[in-house]
Design an enzyme around this catalytic site. Sequence first.
Site, PDB file in Angstrom:
ATOM      1  N   ARG A 224       0.853  -1.182   0.000  1.00 28.81           N
ATOM      2  CA  ARG A 224       0.000   0.000   0.000  1.00 28.81           C
ATOM      3  C   ARG A 224       0.893   1.238   0.000  1.00 28.81           C
ATOM      4  NH1 ARG A 224      -3.303  -3.002  -1.443  1.00 28.81           N
ATOM      5  NH2 ARG A 224      -5.268  -3.586  -0.451  1.00 28.81           N
ATOM      6  N   HIS A 272      -1.429  -0.165  -9.773  1.00 31.09           N
ATOM      7  CA  HIS A 272      -2.005  -1.130  -8.824  1.00 31.09           C
ATOM      8  C   HIS A 272      -2.482  -2.397  -9.549  1.00 31.09           C
ATOM      9  CE1 HIS A 272      -4.007  -1.467  -4.620  1.00 31.09           C
ATOM     10  NE2 HIS A 272      -3.831  -2.674  -5.133  1.00 31.09           N
TER      11      HIS A 272
HETATM   12  P1  NDP Z   1      -0.958 -11.738   4.933  1.00 32.61           P
HETATM   13  O1  NDP Z   1      -1.957 -11.183   5.883  1.00 32.61           O
HETATM   14  O2  NDP Z   1      -1.068 -13.166   4.523  1.00 32.61           O
HETATM   15  O3  NDP Z   1       0.510 -11.551   5.536  1.00 32.61           O
HETATM   16  C1  NDP Z   1       0.893 -10.380   6.191  1.00 32.61           C
HETATM   17  C2  NDP Z   1       2.345 -10.495   6.659  1.00 32.61           C
HETATM   18  O4  NDP Z   1       2.742  -9.214   7.156  1.00 32.61           O
HETATM   19  C3  NDP Z   1       2.521 -11.503   7.801  1.00 32.61           C
HETATM   20  O5  NDP Z   1       3.758 -12.167   7.667  1.00 32.61           O
HETATM   21  C4  NDP Z   1       2.547 -10.583   9.033  1.00 32.61           C
HETATM   22  O6  NDP Z   1       3.292 -11.079  10.134  1.00 32.61           O
HETATM   23  C5  NDP Z   1       3.257  -9.369   8.461  1.00 32.61           C
HETATM   24  N1  NDP Z   1       2.949  -8.200   9.294  1.00 32.61           N
HETATM   25  C6  NDP Z   1       1.760  -7.662   9.606  1.00 32.61           C
HETATM   26  N2  NDP Z   1       1.897  -6.621  10.448  1.00 32.61           N
HETATM   27  C7  NDP Z   1       3.228  -6.525  10.693  1.00 32.61           C
HETATM   28  C8  NDP Z   1       4.010  -5.678  11.507  1.00 32.61           C
HETATM   29  N3  NDP Z   1       3.454  -4.710  12.265  1.00 32.61           N
HETATM   30  N4  NDP Z   1       5.330  -5.853  11.543  1.00 32.61           N
HETATM   31  C9  NDP Z   1       5.926  -6.854  10.807  1.00 32.61           C
HETATM   32  N5  NDP Z   1       5.231  -7.697  10.005  1.00 32.61           N
HETATM   33  C10 NDP Z   1       3.899  -7.532   9.955  1.00 32.61           C
HETATM   34  O7  NDP Z   1      -0.979 -10.780   3.661  1.00 32.61           O
HETATM   35  P2  NDP Z   1      -0.766 -11.150   2.110  1.00 32.61           P
HETATM   36  O8  NDP Z   1       0.576 -11.736   1.935  1.00 32.61           O
HETATM   37  O9  NDP Z   1      -1.895 -11.923   1.585  1.00 32.61           O
HETATM   38  O10 NDP Z   1      -0.864  -9.693   1.442  1.00 32.61           O
HETATM   39  C11 NDP Z   1      -0.043  -8.629   1.840  1.00 32.61           C
HETATM   40  C12 NDP Z   1      -0.577  -7.320   1.297  1.00 32.61           C
HETATM   41  O11 NDP Z   1      -0.352  -7.227  -0.107  1.00 32.61           O
HETATM   42  C13 NDP Z   1      -2.074  -7.101   1.433  1.00 32.61           C
HETATM   43  O12 NDP Z   1      -2.421  -6.697   2.735  1.00 32.61           O
HETATM   44  C14 NDP Z   1      -2.331  -6.026   0.406  1.00 32.61           C
HETATM   45  O13 NDP Z   1      -2.243  -4.751   0.986  1.00 32.61           O
HETATM   46  C15 NDP Z   1      -1.207  -6.215  -0.605  1.00 32.61           C
HETATM   47  N6  NDP Z   1      -1.717  -6.618  -1.922  1.00 32.61           N
HETATM   48  C16 NDP Z   1      -1.458  -5.835  -3.003  1.00 32.61           C
HETATM   49  C17 NDP Z   1      -1.884  -6.191  -4.251  1.00 32.61           C
HETATM   50  C18 NDP Z   1      -1.517  -5.410  -5.444  1.00 32.61           C
HETATM   51  O14 NDP Z   1      -2.009  -5.689  -6.535  1.00 32.61           O
HETATM   52  N7  NDP Z   1      -0.644  -4.424  -5.338  1.00 32.61           N
HETATM   53  C19 NDP Z   1      -2.676  -7.409  -4.456  1.00 32.61           C
HETATM   54  C20 NDP Z   1      -2.859  -8.191  -3.266  1.00 32.61           C
HETATM   55  C21 NDP Z   1      -2.397  -7.794  -2.043  1.00 32.61           C
HETATM   56  P3  NDP Z   1       2.924 -12.473  10.879  1.00 32.61           P
HETATM   57  O15 NDP Z   1       3.440 -13.546   9.954  1.00 32.61           O
HETATM   58  O16 NDP Z   1       3.652 -12.402  12.140  1.00 32.61           O
HETATM   59  O17 NDP Z   1       1.421 -12.468  11.000  1.00 32.61           O
HETATM   60  C1  OXD Z   2      -5.562  -6.522  -2.695  1.00 35.06           C
HETATM   61  C2  OXD Z   2      -5.258  -5.555  -3.731  1.00 35.06           C
HETATM   62  O1  OXD Z   2      -5.273  -6.237  -1.538  1.00 35.06           O
HETATM   63  O2  OXD Z   2      -5.727  -5.731  -4.863  1.00 35.06           O
HETATM   64  O3  OXD Z   2      -6.069  -7.605  -3.020  1.00 35.06           O
HETATM   65  O4  OXD Z   2      -4.537  -4.599  -3.492  1.00 35.06           O
END
Ligand code: NDP
Ligand code: OXD
Length: 309
Positions: A224, A272
Amino acid sequence: MRILLHRADGVVEPWISGFKAALPQAEVVVWNEGAPTAPCDYAVLWSPTAAMLPDLQHVKAIFLTGAGVDAILKFGDVLPPVPIIRLGDAGMAIQMVEYVAHSVLRYFRRFDEYEKQARRGQWQPLPQHQKEDFAVGVMGMGVLGTRVLASLAAFGFPVRGWSRSPREMQGVSCFSGLENLDEFLRGTRVLVCMLPLTPATANLLDRARLSQLPEGAYLINVARGAHVAEPDLLALIRSGRIAGATLDVFRNEPLPGPHPFWDEPRITLTPHIAALTLPAESADQIAGKINALERGETVADLVDRTRGY
Ligand code: NDP
Ligand code: OXD
């Protein structure tokens, strides 16, 4: 069974046909502002508007058509106390792998420099970067981050991951918690942000943090825009401290016309699209989870509202 569907892009047909195939007993009701909506059992949406919230009050669960949850959790306690369930992969992980691997390889193999040389008619092999100097650090070791780490490890890059809670992954140097963030950054040549946007991760990549990266580091942000302090990143790139960035996400989307990122040649921008939601795969996954809920089973990818992801 009724499913309330909201698509900000207005493209509802692939969703209706996806649910028809995967959940034939369900009637899909498309939400339209101002039009009365019959009570529904489940809602399927991405970024609800405030006007939609009253229609969510009686659903049994809310399914998101994406992985990020910031666009719905911003409504806080106004949301009904029902499960909120995000997509788990559903074809997004392979797209993330493609996007990030392409961006890392483009920088590592100096393809951006070769493109410029070619436009100038210049035939000039450049010194190769060495993989051992090219540790790739992925912030966020979740559904998508772990797939990206595995793919980069397969190319032979030293890989590092950073998460909130301690994690282990074969072949990956793992770091967790804010107290270990600077150490993670100091050994990272290419930083890939794949974190969810939460109060704890907003503005995390500011001048101080980005300055922990080694000279000539590169940033890829596919999470993001609000994770990055945009003026700080721009200043560090302009000073040469950071070599460049590939950015798929921005504080304001679409990126506004006069934004300085448009004119910075060391920044590669995409709108995006790193991992797009695939309607057929997503409807199929959501239908499977609805069936599981109807049988009284628990489902994967439940959002933890306290954690914020
Ligand atoms: P997940 O919820 O599966 O994983 C999140 C990871 O981030 C976990 O490892 C978590 O730690 C870590 N995390 C969360 N908070 C913190 C923190 N405060 N400090 C350190 N690590 C942290 O998410 P996804 O992998 O599915 O997706 C990640 C992001 O990608 C989404 O939230 C979205 O915003 C973005 N996205 C963007 C897209 C695009 O097209 N640009 C498409 C899809 C997603 P822990 O393992 O300890 O829980
Ligand atoms: C998602 C995205 O979070 O599209 O799935 O950014």
